[in-house]
Design a protein around this motif. Structure first.
Motif, mmCIF file in Angstrom:
data_model
loop_
_atom_site.group_PDB
_atom_site.id
_atom_site.type_symbol
_atom_site.label_atom_id
_atom_site.label_comp_id
_atom_site.label_asym_id
_atom_site.label_seq_id
_atom_site.Cartn_x
_atom_site.Cartn_y
_atom_site.Cartn_z
ATOM 1 N N HIS A 178 -8.723 1.869 0.696
ATOM 2 C CA HIS A 178 -7.511 1.042 0.737
ATOM 3 C C HIS A 178 -7.863 -0.403 1.129
ATOM 4 C CE1 HIS A 178 -5.249 4.755 0.381
ATOM 5 N NE2 HIS A 178 -5.854 5.221 1.460
ATOM 6 N N ILE A 179 -8.536 -1.121 0.236
ATOM 7 C CA ILE A 179 -8.906 -2.513 0.486
ATOM 8 C C ILE A 179 -8.422 -3.382 -0.666
ATOM 9 C CG2 ILE A 179 -10.773 -4.187 0.777
ATOM 10 C CD1 ILE A 179 -12.408 -2.169 2.151
ATOM 11 N N LEU A 180 -7.842 -4.525 -0.330
ATOM 12 C CA LEU A 180 -7.367 -5.497 -1.314
ATOM 13 C C LEU A 180 -8.065 -6.825 -1.040
ATOM 14 C CD1 LEU A 180 -5.345 -6.092 -3.612
ATOM 15 C CD2 LEU A 180 -3.647 -6.635 -1.853
ATOM 16 N N ASN A 181 -8.780 -7.339 -2.022
ATOM 17 C CA ASN A 181 -9.509 -8.598 -1.877
ATOM 18 C C ASN A 181 -8.655 -9.741 -2.415
ATOM 19 O OD1 ASN A 181 -11.326 -10.683 -1.712
ATOM 20 N ND2 ASN A 181 -12.878 -9.759 -3.032
ATOM 21 N N TYR A 206 -18.649 -12.569 -2.821
ATOM 22 C CA TYR A 206 -19.400 -12.005 -1.689
ATOM 23 C C TYR A 206 -18.671 -10.802 -1.115
ATOM 24 C CZ TYR A 206 -20.843 -11.479 3.171
ATOM 25 O OH TYR A 206 -21.238 -10.958 4.388
ATOM 26 N N TYR A 207 -17.346 -10.917 -0.985
ATOM 27 C CA TYR A 207 -16.571 -9.778 -0.473
ATOM 28 C C TYR A 207 -16.701 -8.581 -1.406
ATOM 29 C CZ TYR A 207 -14.150 -12.961 2.793
ATOM 30 O OH TYR A 207 -13.839 -13.850 3.791
ATOM 31 N N GLN A 208 -16.691 -8.833 -2.721
ATOM 32 C CA GLN A 208 -16.821 -7.734 -3.680
ATOM 33 C C GLN A 208 -18.148 -7.007 -3.494
ATOM 34 O OE1 GLN A 208 -13.493 -7.422 -4.600
ATOM 35 N NE2 GLN A 208 -14.368 -6.721 -6.543
ATOM 36 N N GLU A 209 -19.204 -7.770 -3.227
ATOM 37 C CA GLU A 209 -20.510 -7.160 -2.977
ATOM 38 C C GLU A 209 -20.464 -6.277 -1.729
ATOM 39 O OE1 GLU A 209 -23.377 -10.258 -2.704
ATOM 40 O OE2 GLU A 209 -23.014 -11.012 -4.737
ATOM 41 N N CYS A 210 -19.785 -6.751 -0.703
ATOM 42 C CA CYS A 210 -19.659 -5.958 0.533
ATOM 43 C C CYS A 210 -18.864 -4.686 0.282
ATOM 44 C CB CYS A 210 -18.989 -6.783 1.627
ATOM 45 S SG CYS A 210 -19.977 -8.167 2.252
ATOM 46 N N LEU A 211 -17.786 -4.807 -0.501
ATOM 47 C CA LEU A 211 -16.918 -3.654 -0.751
ATOM 48 C C LEU A 211 -17.640 -2.566 -1.540
ATOM 49 C CD1 LEU A 211 -13.497 -5.381 -1.571
ATOM 50 C CD2 LEU A 211 -14.385 -4.599 0.627
ATOM 51 N N GLN A 212 -18.570 -2.963 -2.390
ATOM 52 C CA GLN A 212 -19.327 -1.986 -3.173
ATOM 53 C C GLN A 212 -20.228 -1.119 -2.295
ATOM 54 O OE1 GLN A 212 -21.369 -4.215 -6.203
ATOM 55 N NE2 GLN A 212 -19.474 -4.809 -7.243
ATOM 56 N N PHE A 261 0.860 -1.188 0.000
ATOM 57 C CA PHE A 261 0.000 0.000 0.000
ATOM 58 C C PHE A 261 0.894 1.235 0.000
ATOM 59 C CE2 PHE A 261 -2.715 -3.239 1.962
ATOM 60 C CZ PHE A 261 -3.907 -3.070 1.266
ATOM 61 N N GLU A 262 0.479 2.241 -0.731
ATOM 62 C CA GLU A 262 1.272 3.470 -0.856
ATOM 63 C C GLU A 262 0.975 4.422 0.307
ATOM 64 O OE1 GLU A 262 3.607 4.039 -2.972
ATOM 65 O OE2 GLU A 262 3.311 2.299 -4.282
ATOM 66 N N ASN A 263 1.101 3.943 1.517
ATOM 67 C CA ASN A 263 0.905 4.782 2.692
ATOM 68 C C ASN A 263 1.556 4.090 3.885
ATOM 69 O OD1 ASN A 263 -1.100 2.987 4.114
ATOM 70 N ND2 ASN A 263 -2.323 3.449 2.285
ATOM 71 N N ASN A 264 1.525 4.764 5.026
ATOM 72 C CA ASN A 264 2.132 4.215 6.241
ATOM 73 C C ASN A 264 1.102 3.729 7.252
ATOM 74 O OD1 ASN A 264 4.828 4.751 5.414
ATOM 75 N ND2 ASN A 264 4.562 6.915 5.960
ATOM 76 N N ARG A 265 -0.122 3.520 6.799
ATOM 77 C CA ARG A 265 -1.163 3.062 7.714
ATOM 78 C C ARG A 265 -0.937 1.607 8.112
ATOM 79 N NH1 ARG A 265 -6.749 5.378 4.969
ATOM 80 N NH2 ARG A 265 -6.129 7.581 4.861
ATOM 81 N N LEU A 300 -13.231 0.924 9.432
ATOM 82 C CA LEU A 300 -11.794 0.666 9.295
ATOM 83 C C LEU A 300 -11.156 1.546 8.231
ATOM 84 C CD1 LEU A 300 -11.704 -3.265 9.472
ATOM 85 C CD2 LEU A 300 -11.049 -1.643 11.262
ATOM 86 N N ASP A 301 -11.775 2.693 7.933
ATOM 87 C CA ASP A 301 -11.287 3.539 6.838
ATOM 88 C C ASP A 301 -9.942 4.188 7.121
ATOM 89 O OD1 ASP A 301 -12.242 5.233 8.766
ATOM 90 O OD2 ASP A 301 -13.400 6.502 7.419
ATOM 91 N N ASN A 302 -9.466 4.119 8.365
ATOM 92 C CA ASN A 302 -8.141 4.669 8.683
ATOM 93 C C ASN A 302 -7.036 3.618 8.586
ATOM 94 O OD1 ASN A 302 -8.931 7.350 9.198
ATOM 95 N ND2 ASN A 302 -9.616 6.798 11.259
ATOM 96 N N TYR A 303 -7.409 2.416 8.140
ATOM 97 C CA TYR A 303 -6.444 1.324 8.014
ATOM 98 C C TYR A 303 -6.448 0.782 6.583
ATOM 99 C CZ TYR A 303 -6.945 1.225 13.127
ATOM 100 O OH TYR A 303 -6.991 1.559 14.455
ATOM 101 N N ASN A 304 -5.350 0.145 6.200
ATOM 102 C CA ASN A 304 -5.363 -0.708 5.015
ATOM 103 C C ASN A 304 -6.042 -2.019 5.403
ATOM 104 O OD1 ASN A 304 -3.714 1.163 3.551
ATOM 105 N ND2 ASN A 304 -1.910 0.306 4.567
ATOM 106 N N VAL A 305 -6.831 -2.573 4.500
ATOM 107 C CA VAL A 305 -7.541 -3.819 4.804
ATOM 108 C C VAL A 305 -7.296 -4.836 3.697
ATOM 109 C CG1 VAL A 305 -9.783 -4.915 5.200
ATOM 110 C CG2 VAL A 305 -9.333 -2.624 6.114
ATOM 111 N N ILE A 306 -6.974 -6.055 4.091
ATOM 112 C CA ILE A 306 -6.841 -7.168 3.152
ATOM 113 C C ILE A 306 -7.912 -8.194 3.473
ATOM 114 C CG2 ILE A 306 -5.378 -9.060 2.360
ATOM 115 C CD1 ILE A 306 -2.966 -7.347 2.904
#
Length: 321
Positions: free
Chosen positions: A226-229, A214-220, A165-169, A198-204
């Protein structure tokens, strides 16, 4: 000649699940301490192979499959190597039979499924014992209870990161499960709400291939930047390395929980209805948090509904502070 001197080739049958196989690692270390010059072969389902890929104690892995047509090829492959010692962490009759017909000189396993006559060392299984202790106690009893303390729980792995991720979170891994897991799933509305918080964190996102969509539906339903599925997109080895590289894991999945414990990654395990007593499976480490809230609910399948996103956020803050 001592028994120790003749145990030069050792073969071990793992359990059938990733989490259970991870719990055998301290027992395998006891065997290595006792027989430092022996070669070790692992027999198990193909998906547990990656647990041992970077383990220099293991010289060979034999994949086993279900079905009678695989019985004789497996038996003949084992017999050819002329093993001195066989350890059965799997409790089935069929593998005790395979090991016995493979002419392994000495067999160790719990007396279970009427297989005692096939074994040389056959203590009775205490099903109230923690899984790590079950496997270590089996080995230790064979060694006349020589050892007092459990070796550390540790997976040998490269630690190679496959994400950036291009940040230091801080980066959080999240394994909420999907509707296909039925009651073993964090509630969908809670999943979406937690991701928003969790918008202040990177999430995998972590999980099986059937959870990706199902995860893609949740992410929408979120605007998290900053989320990677990675659900179903990585191998077991990469799964281990990914968990070793995150700052915190949140999971309903016990295999992911055990990997975190074995890679020294802080974790929050969300516990609902389980197929085993919780006391038998929670990792023996001091950097994990087990959340199980029963309240006065009659139906154990509803326990996860008691674990609100706010409760998880509070535990995240406590861990990171």
């Amino acid at each position: 000649m001592t028994l120790s001197a003749i145990m030069k080739k050792i073969i071990i049958r793992t359990p059938n699940f990733i989490g259970d196989t991870i719990n055998t690692l301290p027992a395998i270390e006891l065997l290595k301490q006792e027989y430092p010059d022996a070669t070790f072969t692992i027999v198990g389902p193909a998906f547990v192979h990656d647990i041992f890929l970077q383990d220099n104690r293991i010289t060979r892995f034999i994949s086993c499959k279900k079905g009678l047509r695989y019985f004789w090829p497996l038996l003949l492959a084992i017999r050819k190597e002329k093993y001195d010692l066989g350890i059965l962490f799997n409790n089935t009759f069929i593998f005790a039979l395979i090991f016995r017909l493979s002419r392994i000189k000495y067999l160790v396993g719990y007396k279970n499924e009427g297989r005692g006559f096939l074994l040389n060392h056959k203590p009775r299984l205490n099903r109230n014992s923690h899984y790590i202790n079950r496997y270590a106690s089996l080995v230790n009893s064979y060694l006349d209870n020589k050892y007092t303390f459990l070796p550390p729980l540790k997976i040998h792995h490269t630690g190679e990161a496959i994400f950036h991720f291009e940040n230091n979170r801080k980066t959080i891994g999240f394994y909420p499960g999907s509707p296909k897991k039925k009651f073993r799933q964090y509630p969908p509305d809670y999943t979406v709400e937690l991701l928003k918080q969790l918008d202040n964190y990177n999430v995998i996102m972590l999980g099986d291939s059937d959870e990706y969509d199902y995860y893609q539906e949740c992410l929408q339903k979120t605007e998290h930047p900053h989320i990677l599925n990675l659900a179903g997109k990585i191998s077991v080895e990469q799964f281990i390395n990914t968990i070793s590289n995150i700052d915190l894991l949140i999971t309903i999945d016990s295999a992911a929980m055990h990997i975190a414990a074995a890679t020294e990654t802080p974790f929050i395990a969300l516990m609902g209805l389980s197929t085993n007593p919780i006391s038998c499976i929670i990792p023996k480490v001091n950097f994990g948090k087990i959340i199980r809230i029963e309240n006065n609910m009659i139906n154990e399948e509803q326990y996860l509904q008691n674990i609100t996103p706010q409760i998880i956020i509070e535990n995240i803050s406590a861990i990171f502070s």
